[in-house]
Design an enzyme around this catalytic site. Structure first.
Site, PDB file in Angstrom:
ATOM      1  N   LYS A 112      -5.317  -5.182   4.700  1.00  0.00           N
ATOM      2  CA  LYS A 112      -4.361  -5.262   3.594  1.00  0.00           C
ATOM      3  C   LYS A 112      -4.743  -4.192   2.589  1.00  0.00           C
ATOM      4  O   LYS A 112      -5.730  -4.321   1.865  1.00  0.00           O
ATOM      5  CB  LYS A 112      -4.391  -6.650   2.961  1.00  0.00           C
ATOM      6  CG  LYS A 112      -3.295  -6.840   1.934  1.00  0.00           C
ATOM      7  CD  LYS A 112      -3.208  -8.298   1.522  1.00  0.00           C
ATOM      8  CE  LYS A 112      -1.992  -8.568   0.659  1.00  0.00           C
ATOM      9  NZ  LYS A 112      -1.968  -7.823  -0.578  1.00  0.00           N
ATOM     10  N   CYS A 141     -26.607   7.490 -32.221  1.00  0.00           N
ATOM     11  CA  CYS A 141     -26.374   8.135 -30.933  1.00  0.00           C
ATOM     12  C   CYS A 141     -27.708   8.317 -30.197  1.00  0.00           C
ATOM     13  O   CYS A 141     -28.657   8.853 -30.768  1.00  0.00           O
ATOM     14  CB  CYS A 141     -25.701   9.492 -31.154  1.00  0.00           C
ATOM     15  SG  CYS A 141     -25.516  10.423 -29.622  1.00  0.00           S
ATOM     16  N   CYS A 161     -19.830   8.961 -31.258  1.00  0.00           N
ATOM     17  CA  CYS A 161     -20.781   9.795 -31.976  1.00  0.00           C
ATOM     18  C   CYS A 161     -19.957  10.921 -32.613  1.00  0.00           C
ATOM     19  O   CYS A 161     -19.318  11.695 -31.907  1.00  0.00           O
ATOM     20  CB  CYS A 161     -21.814  10.384 -31.016  1.00  0.00           C
ATOM     21  SG  CYS A 161     -22.732  11.726 -31.788  1.00  0.00           S
ATOM     22  N   LYS A 195      -7.100 -13.177   1.627  1.00  0.00           N
ATOM     23  CA  LYS A 195      -7.699 -12.347   0.578  1.00  0.00           C
ATOM     24  C   LYS A 195      -9.193 -12.598   0.521  1.00  0.00           C
ATOM     25  O   LYS A 195      -9.628 -13.749   0.450  1.00  0.00           O
ATOM     26  CB  LYS A 195      -7.088 -12.716  -0.786  1.00  0.00           C
ATOM     27  CG  LYS A 195      -5.610 -12.424  -0.864  1.00  0.00           C
ATOM     28  CD  LYS A 195      -5.372 -11.020  -1.335  1.00  0.00           C
ATOM     29  CE  LYS A 195      -4.762 -11.021  -2.607  1.00  0.00           C
ATOM     30  NZ  LYS A 195      -4.231 -10.521  -3.559  1.00  0.00           N
ATOM     31  N   ARG A 250       9.089  -1.055  -4.464  1.00  0.00           N
ATOM     32  CA  ARG A 250       9.424  -2.453  -4.228  1.00  0.00           C
ATOM     33  C   ARG A 250      10.352  -2.979  -5.318  1.00  0.00           C
ATOM     34  O   ARG A 250      11.281  -3.729  -5.047  1.00  0.00           O
ATOM     35  CB  ARG A 250       8.139  -3.282  -4.193  1.00  0.00           C
ATOM     36  CG  ARG A 250       8.381  -4.725  -3.950  1.00  0.00           C
ATOM     37  CD  ARG A 250       7.090  -5.447  -3.647  1.00  0.00           C
ATOM     38  NE  ARG A 250       7.378  -6.805  -3.269  1.00  0.00           N
ATOM     39  CZ  ARG A 250       7.614  -7.783  -4.118  1.00  0.00           C
ATOM     40  NH1 ARG A 250       7.584  -7.534  -5.404  1.00  0.00           N
ATOM     41  NH2 ARG A 250       7.890  -8.989  -3.695  1.00  0.00           N
ATOM     42  N   TYR A 291       3.034   0.043   7.766  1.00  0.00           N
ATOM     43  CA  TYR A 291       2.736  -1.208   8.458  1.00  0.00           C
ATOM     44  C   TYR A 291       3.961  -2.003   8.875  1.00  0.00           C
ATOM     45  O   TYR A 291       3.827  -3.150   9.283  1.00  0.00           O
ATOM     46  CB  TYR A 291       1.819  -2.092   7.615  1.00  0.00           C
ATOM     47  CG  TYR A 291       2.255  -2.258   6.179  1.00  0.00           C
ATOM     48  CD1 TYR A 291       3.415  -2.941   5.858  1.00  0.00           C
ATOM     49  CD2 TYR A 291       1.494  -1.719   5.144  1.00  0.00           C
ATOM     50  CE1 TYR A 291       3.816  -3.086   4.558  1.00  0.00           C
ATOM     51  CE2 TYR A 291       1.887  -1.873   3.832  1.00  0.00           C
ATOM     52  CZ  TYR A 291       3.060  -2.559   3.542  1.00  0.00           C
ATOM     53  OH  TYR A 291       3.448  -2.696   2.243  1.00  0.00           O
ATOM     54  N   GLU A 305       2.049   1.341   2.369  1.00  0.00           N
ATOM     55  CA  GLU A 305       1.349   1.260   1.091  1.00  0.00           C
ATOM     56  C   GLU A 305       0.934   2.663   0.674  1.00  0.00           C
ATOM     57  O   GLU A 305       0.362   3.410   1.469  1.00  0.00           O
ATOM     58  CB  GLU A 305       0.106   0.372   1.295  1.00  0.00           C
ATOM     59  CG  GLU A 305      -0.449  -0.215   0.044  1.00  0.00           C
ATOM     60  CD  GLU A 305       0.319  -1.443  -0.468  1.00  0.00           C
ATOM     61  OE1 GLU A 305       1.388  -1.782   0.084  1.00  0.00           O
ATOM     62  OE2 GLU A 305      -0.160  -2.025  -1.454  1.00  0.00           O
ATOM     63  N   LYS A 317      -0.098 -11.176  11.337  1.00  0.00           N
ATOM     64  CA  LYS A 317       1.335 -11.211  11.645  1.00  0.00           C
ATOM     65  C   LYS A 317       1.560 -11.660  13.084  1.00  0.00           C
ATOM     66  O   LYS A 317       0.763 -11.310  13.961  1.00  0.00           O
ATOM     67  CB  LYS A 317       1.943  -9.804  11.528  1.00  0.00           C
ATOM     68  CG  LYS A 317       1.833  -9.196  10.173  1.00  0.00           C
ATOM     69  CD  LYS A 317       2.328  -7.753  10.182  1.00  0.00           C
ATOM     70  CE  LYS A 317       2.182  -7.192   8.776  1.00  0.00           C
ATOM     71  NZ  LYS A 317       2.456  -5.759   8.721  1.00  0.00           N
ATOM     72  N   CYS A 341     -28.433  12.281 -30.015  1.00  0.00           N
ATOM     73  CA  CYS A 341     -28.676  13.153 -31.167  1.00  0.00           C
ATOM     74  C   CYS A 341     -29.027  12.394 -32.435  1.00  0.00           C
ATOM     75  O   CYS A 341     -29.296  13.001 -33.475  1.00  0.00           O
ATOM     76  CB  CYS A 341     -27.476  14.065 -31.407  1.00  0.00           C
ATOM     77  SG  CYS A 341     -26.036  13.176 -32.016  1.00  0.00           S
ATOM     78  N   GLU A 373      -4.175  -6.778  10.490  1.00  0.00           N
ATOM     79  CA  GLU A 373      -4.190  -5.451   9.868  1.00  0.00           C
ATOM     80  C   GLU A 373      -4.945  -5.523   8.559  1.00  0.00           C
ATOM     81  O   GLU A 373      -4.998  -6.584   7.928  1.00  0.00           O
ATOM     82  CB  GLU A 373      -2.749  -5.022   9.539  1.00  0.00           C
ATOM     83  CG  GLU A 373      -1.892  -4.824  10.745  1.00  0.00           C
ATOM     84  CD  GLU A 373      -0.424  -4.626  10.386  1.00  0.00           C
ATOM     85  OE1 GLU A 373      -0.057  -4.767   9.202  1.00  0.00           O
ATOM     86  OE2 GLU A 373       0.340  -4.329  11.303  1.00  0.00           O
ATOM     87  N   CYS A 432     -24.154  17.436 -30.575  1.00  0.00           N
ATOM     88  CA  CYS A 432     -24.619  16.408 -29.632  1.00  0.00           C
ATOM     89  C   CYS A 432     -24.523  16.982 -28.210  1.00  0.00           C
ATOM     90  O   CYS A 432     -23.422  17.335 -27.752  1.00  0.00           O
ATOM     91  CB  CYS A 432     -23.734  15.171 -29.822  1.00  0.00           C
ATOM     92  SG  CYS A 432     -24.157  13.799 -28.760  1.00  0.00           S
ATOM     93  N   ASP A 490      -4.676  -1.903  -0.653  1.00  0.00           N
ATOM     94  CA  ASP A 490      -4.441  -2.286  -2.037  1.00  0.00           C
ATOM     95  C   ASP A 490      -3.932  -1.086  -2.839  1.00  0.00           C
ATOM     96  O   ASP A 490      -4.687  -0.385  -3.489  1.00  0.00           O
ATOM     97  CB  ASP A 490      -5.758  -2.808  -2.638  1.00  0.00           C
ATOM     98  CG  ASP A 490      -5.515  -3.588  -3.909  1.00  0.00           C
ATOM     99  OD1 ASP A 490      -4.341  -3.873  -4.215  1.00  0.00           O
ATOM    100  OD2 ASP A 490      -6.499  -3.921  -4.588  1.00  0.00           O
TER     101      ASP A 490
HETATM  102  S1  IVH Z   1       3.392  -6.647   5.589  1.00  0.00           S
HETATM  103  C1  IVH Z   1       6.987  -9.509   4.029  1.00  0.00           C
HETATM  104  N1  IVH Z   1       1.145  -5.428   5.993  1.00  0.00           N
HETATM  105  O1  IVH Z   1       0.815  -6.529   0.531  1.00  0.00           O
HETATM  106  C2  IVH Z   1       5.942  -8.593   3.517  1.00  0.00           C
HETATM  107  N2  IVH Z   1       1.829  -5.751   3.741  1.00  0.00           N
HETATM  108  O2  IVH Z   1       1.401  -9.184  -0.660  1.00  0.00           O
HETATM  109  C3  IVH Z   1       5.472  -7.720   4.636  1.00  0.00           C
HETATM  110  N3  IVH Z   1       0.296  -4.812   2.080  1.00  0.00           N
HETATM  111  O3  IVH Z   1       4.097  -5.933  -0.589  1.00  0.00           O
HETATM  112  C4  IVH Z   1       4.334  -6.950   4.203  1.00  0.00           C
HETATM  113  N4  IVH Z   1      -1.156  -3.982   3.516  1.00  0.00           N
HETATM  114  O4  IVH Z   1       2.484  -3.975  -0.468  1.00  0.00           O
HETATM  115  C5  IVH Z   1       2.006  -5.892   5.075  1.00  0.00           C
HETATM  116  N5  IVH Z   1      -0.805  -4.323   6.536  1.00  0.00           N
HETATM  117  C6  IVH Z   1       0.042  -4.773   5.622  1.00  0.00           C
HETATM  118  C7  IVH Z   1      -0.187  -4.598   4.228  1.00  0.00           C
HETATM  119  C8  IVH Z   1       0.734  -5.117   3.319  1.00  0.00           C
HETATM  120  C9  IVH Z   1      -0.846  -4.125   2.238  1.00  0.00           C
HETATM  121  C10 IVH Z   1       0.899  -5.151   0.769  1.00  0.00           C
HETATM  122  C11 IVH Z   1       2.362  -4.810   0.648  1.00  0.00           C
HETATM  123  C12 IVH Z   1       3.060  -6.086   0.353  1.00  0.00           C
HETATM  124  C13 IVH Z   1       1.964  -6.928  -0.200  1.00  0.00           C
HETATM  125  C14 IVH Z   1       2.285  -8.382   0.031  1.00  0.00           C
END
Ligand code: IVH
Length: 668
Positions: free
Chosen positions: A115, A406, A424, A312, A136, A225, A173, A288, A409, A113, A430, A117
């Site tokens: 991730k 500036c 400025c 990452k 959280r 997720y 998220e 996962k 101006c 999946e 300006c 942000d």
């Molecule tokens: S699963 C046991 N799936 O990443 C934790 N987390 O570093 C299960 N996150 O706190 C999390 N996308 O905020 C999962 N597809 C995804 C995610 C995801 C972003 C974030 C989430 C989590 C953090 C963990």
């Protein structure tokens, strides 16, 4: 209508509106116009107001939020919210795979999946309705942000379809789309506030906002997720996600099952650059084990599950040549240096410019024109220069010195003590500052003048027709209709809107003036406390700072504004044009000083008045609304369903607890 017919219509409207919301925010396939939607919403609002017995916190009308300050209650997570262990290489991923294979002989599949942000959220549903939304926090306890989460339109308040467990949690998220992020930062810059550094901070900052109306305006989004609970629809994680999709949740469309690590790695490579095409930020891939029973068997360490890992992406870095440094002047006069680079491909886009933020950064990098520099795109969207290859510098290369005047101006720049930015000071002469002030004045949250956006203001300015905010009220129809790309229709629309702006309330006019540090909230406080522009002008620094939430920085900015004769001339012209320079009569008539010096906290729901109305009454009678109980709180105004912890705290601190009736008697 008979009562059951009303109930039926309310329920019909709620279902229809929910469906439209779902199609718009989850499927991105709108089926009706905004106007049609608003009509139905208004009908529902009216019915709910007339028949409060059918109130439902999960009605689509509740998505607008409330203005009431609210402390967040801490709630224990039913299942701890763990984090993921991170990996940065294919080798680490293969180790992860080997570890699992040592623990089980069973055949299994992975799911990959994106991730996302943003900031994570856990939602509890009971009988198909959103019950609680918890951040959280520290993983064991989180903040109850249900009121804020209700405003996120892609989150279902009532579930669709069937087959969901009576009780379950779903985690995901919360994200702020890039497009909204840019818009917010522009607004913040306009109000002299520091911009959010990245989308993640902006999303979590917004979610923790004390006002759910702010959250509603910010247009947050959410992807889910993980599903938790008893009696889930399948043993497969991805199958559970597909079921959740049927119930109305927004699920990433890009998740994929992978048979083995080679497939996982192919998925990671595929998304390395492709992820930059998404409307929201991602910083990696989550891998996962798909089977929930195998997940359970593999278990967790103290911090993270053994069945999942995050990969990452490294912030991509490239080197290129610094051609020059130029300077941009914003609407507040802040000067931002920009590096102009030899175009270079970075993270999927061609980069020609990078921000240098301020003079200190240039100095610390010891930048010289022609330098080979390293450019990086991190969580931030605008690339930045992270280093210089000084070995390859030409001996005669010229050092970059921050400008003294500036670029727009010519005025000598100033730098206030303790601040990183240069300014400025030529506010009234300006060009980008003048145009910026006018844009702010006409913007939706201020005077809301239809048709006077950035482009038209540019045209009018270039023609020499406007030099300040008062000039726009002197515009003649032909002056506007003669402009390029504008015609009679646009001119009429602008003039009509200008005419209508005479009824815009004083607090908005005050905000529209663009006084530094006087944002929407401060303008509201000043308007209600001091009632008219003359009182604000006359108020001494002491009088101003005696008002709650008005600090020395704001007070001094107000004094500087009124000390400038040009501002006084503009204000007088605006007054002559008939703009509101004092509170309206209704607000004035209800004022008293009966609650002067008292701090009151409101909690629970009330029979006669909404919480917003009660809050307004407190302000109008000279009292102060506070959001958390302390020994300095004068009263706890307690309604129905008030949380036991608040009552307990009030009793412990000997704070008088009063009812709505008592309160109404208090203010007579
Ligand atoms: S699963 C046991 N799936 O990443 C934790 N987390 O570093 C299960 N996150 O706190 C999390 N996308 O905020 C999962 N597809 C995804 C995610 C995801 C972003 C974030 C989430 C989590 C953090 C963990």
């Amino acid at each position: 209508m008979a009562n059951e017919n009303i109930e039926k219509r309310i329920s019909e409207l709620r279902s229809t509106l929910e469906d439209y919301n779902y199609r718009y925010y989850v499927l991105s396939e709108p089926v009706i116009s905004d106007h049609e939607f608003d009509l139905l919403l208004k009908e529902l609002e009216k019915l709910e107001a007339d028949y409060p017995e059918f109130f439902d916190p999960n009605s689509p009308t509740q998505r607008v939020g409330s203005d009431l300050n609210k402390e967040f209650e801490q709630v224990r997570h039913q299942y701890p919210m763990l984090s993921l262990s991170n990996s940065y290489s294919e080798e680490e991923l293969r180790d992860f795979d080997q570890k699992i294979r040592k623990l089980t002989d069973q055949a299994f599949e992975y799911v990959c999946e994106l991730k996302y942000d943003g900031t994570s959220i856990s939602l509890r549903y009971k009988n198909g309705r959103l019950d609680k939304a918890i951040t959280r926090g520290d993983g064991t306890f989180g903040d109850d942000v249900t009121a804020n989460v209700r405003t996120i339109k892609s989150i279902p308040l009532r579930l669709k379809g069937t087959g969901f467990p009576d009780e379950f949690e779903i985690r995901g998220e919360i994200l702020l789309p890039f497009s909204v992020f840019d818009q917010i930062n522009e607004e913040r810059a306009g109000e002299g506030e520091a911009p959010f550094a990245n989308v993640r901070n902006a999303a979590s900052g917004t979610l923790k906002s004390q006002k759910s109306t702010v959250v509603a305006e910010r247009k947050l989004d959410a992807y889910f997720y993980s599903l938790l609970g008893e009696n889930l629809p399948s043993d497969g994680h991805i199958q559970c996600m597909m079921a959740a999709k049927e119930w109305g949740f927004k699920i990433s469309p890009d998740s994929e099952k992978c048979a083995n690590m080679d497939d996982v790695i192919a998925f990671i490579r595929k998304w390395n650059l492709k992820r930059y095409e998404l409307p929201v930020a991602t910083d990696g891939i989550v891998i996962k084990v798909n089977s929930l029973s195998l997940q359970q068997y593999l278990g967790t360490t103290a911090k993270s599950p053994r069945w999942a890992i995050a990969y990452k992406y490294k912030a991509e870095q490239v080197s290129t040549i610094l051609k020059s440094v130029t300077y941009q002047v914003g609407r507040t006069g802040a000067v931002t240096p920009v590096a102009n680079l030899d175009p270079v491909l970075l993270a999927g886009t061609t980069v020609k410019r990078a921000t240098l933020h301020n003079a200190d950064i240039i100095k610390n990098l010891d930048l010289h024109v022609g330098d080979t520099v390293f450019v990086e795109k991190g969580g931030e969207i605008i690339p930045k220069i992270t280093g210089v290859d000084s070995d390859s510098r030409h001996p005669m290369a010229q050092k970059v010195d921050f400008i003294r005047n500036c670029p727009e101006c010519g005025t000598t720049l100033i730098r206030n003590e303790g601040e990183a930015a240069h300014y400025c000071p030529n506010e009234d002469g300006c060009p980008p500052q003048i145009k910026g002030k006018i844009e702010h004045f006409t913007s939706r949250k201020a005077m809301n003048i239809d048709g006077l956006g950035q482009e038209t203001i540019d045209l009018l300015y270039n023609e020499g027709l406007i030099r300040n905010i008062a000039d726009i009220y002197d515009l003649k129809k032909e002056q506007i209709s003669n402009l390029e790309r504008l015609g009679d229709k646009s001119a009429e629309r602008i003039l009509k809107s200008l005419d209508e702006s005479r009824t815009v309330p004083f607090e908005k006019v005050l905000f529209a003036l663009g006084i530094r540090f006087v944002g929407e909230t401060v303008a509201k406080i000043l308007a209600h406390r001091l009632m008219n522009i003359e009182n604000i002008e006359k108020a001494s620094l002491e009088e101003l700072t005696a008002i709650d939430e008005i600090g020395g920085r704001i007070a001094e900015s107000l004094h500087a504004y009124f000390a400038n004769p040009e501002n006084i001339r503009i204000l007088n012209r605006l007054k002559e044009k008939g703009l509101q320079m004092e509170l309206d009569e209704a607000s004035l008539a209800n004022r008293s000083a009966k609650l002067e010096g008292l701090s009151i906290i409101i909690s629970g729901t009330f029979d006669k008045n909404s919480r917003d109305d009660l809050k307004k009454m407190i302000e109008q009678n000279g009292g102060k609304n506070v959001s958390s109980i302390s020994k300095n709180t004068s009263y706890l105004l307690a309604g129905n369903n008030i949380g036991p912890s608040k009552l307990e705290k009030a009793e412990k601190l000997n704070i008088p607890i009063i009812s709505e009736e008592d309160f109404l008697k208090l203010i007579g």
